[in-house]
Design an enzyme around this catalytic site. Sequence first.
Site, short mmCIF file in Angstrom:
data_model
loop_
_atom_site.label_atom_id
_atom_site.label_comp_id
_atom_site.label_asym_id
_atom_site.label_seq_id
_atom_site.Cartn_x
_atom_site.Cartn_y
_atom_site.Cartn_z
N THR A 137 46.41 43.44 36.47
CA THR A 137 45.84 44.63 35.82
C THR A 137 46.32 45.86 36.57
O THR A 137 47.18 45.76 37.46
CB THR A 137 44.29 44.60 35.83
OG1 THR A 137 43.84 44.79 37.18
CG2 THR A 137 43.76 43.28 35.30
N ARG A 138 45.74 47.04 36.24
CA ARG A 138 46.06 48.26 36.97
C ARG A 138 45.16 48.44 38.20
O ARG A 138 45.15 49.51 38.81
CB ARG A 138 45.93 49.48 36.06
CG ARG A 138 47.09 49.65 35.08
CD ARG A 138 47.08 51.02 34.39
NE ARG A 138 45.83 51.24 33.67
CZ ARG A 138 44.95 52.19 33.95
NH1 ARG A 138 45.15 53.02 34.95
NH2 ARG A 138 43.85 52.32 33.23
N LYS A 139 44.44 47.41 38.58
CA LYS A 139 43.60 47.49 39.78
C LYS A 139 44.49 47.23 41.00
O LYS A 139 44.53 46.15 41.57
CB LYS A 139 42.47 46.47 39.71
CG LYS A 139 41.44 46.79 38.62
CD LYS A 139 40.33 45.77 38.57
CE LYS A 139 39.30 46.12 37.51
NZ LYS A 139 38.22 45.12 37.39
N THR A 140 45.23 48.28 41.37
CA THR A 140 46.20 48.18 42.44
C THR A 140 45.86 49.16 43.56
O THR A 140 45.06 50.07 43.39
CB THR A 140 47.62 48.48 41.91
OG1 THR A 140 47.61 49.75 41.24
CG2 THR A 140 48.08 47.40 40.93
N THR A 273 45.48 41.34 42.34
CA THR A 273 45.94 42.45 43.19
C THR A 273 44.82 43.00 44.05
O THR A 273 45.00 43.26 45.24
CB THR A 273 46.52 43.58 42.33
OG1 THR A 273 45.61 43.89 41.27
CG2 THR A 273 47.85 43.17 41.73
#
Length: 299
Positions: A137-140, A273
């Site tokens: 996901t965009r959970k970076t 991530t």
Amino acid sequence: MDPEGLALLLPPATLASLADSWLREDCPGFNYAAWATGAAPAQAALWAKSPGVLAGRPFFDAIFAQVNCQVSWLLPEGAELVPVAKVAEVRGPAHGLLLGERPALNALARCSGVASQAARAVAAARGAGWAGQVAGTRKTTPGFRLAEKYGLLVGGAASHHYDLGGLVMVKDNHVVAAGGVGKAVRRAQQVANFTLKVEVECSSLQEALEAAEAGADLVLLDNFRPEELHPTARALKARFPRVGVEASGGVTLSNLPQFCGPHVDVISLGMLTQAAPALDFSLKLFAEGTTPVPHARRS
């Protein structure tokens, strides 16, 4: 997918810019320790000290290229690591080698940790007999997105959309702001051209059907328990077979097989991530003509 070839996805200018930013973060002013080491030629061995998947060689290379050092790899990208394995050797001026040490180890450890987590998730899905895509996901981590997204690919997972320009992602807050699922999708389609897909986060079958009816390409069934997910996905596919179904929320490595099903196309996990533990590496200098040995782990 060959992990070795994935380096082609990384533009050299972007790699150089990232490496420069990481080095500047670690040393924005005087490098006092460089006075102690000097600029004499030096060499160091890179050791893997925990098991996992090796990922991040291009980032490691880019950092050391910035400080005039050369890396010779002994293991390929995507290799299975075992403690204590010698992974590479680095040669260059002593002050440059030690300036690049920490940023390079940080990037390699983080990227390899994500790749290892992704590989475990993909293995769990394939072990359940499911052929869909496991995705991140965009959970970076801020500043590390490219490295973490790349790590997902090395581990065999899909990276999902890289940023907000890669997919029109209509989440629950967008639906509230737009005044409903249908309105949100129709407004999104006004600016999304033929190159962009529209995905809508839904919390019920009714919302999913409304999103599909309005023209969504993908429906994200968010925070559904497995016993709710599969009948909802089946009902949605029965009416809109072209619509892709993504499951997310509450998925872990241990319960991932429960989310695998014939009507689910993608399972995304933020923890690939966000919660991936970094792998442990060390870089140790050794004298010319001697055999490098791994440094003992501190208690």
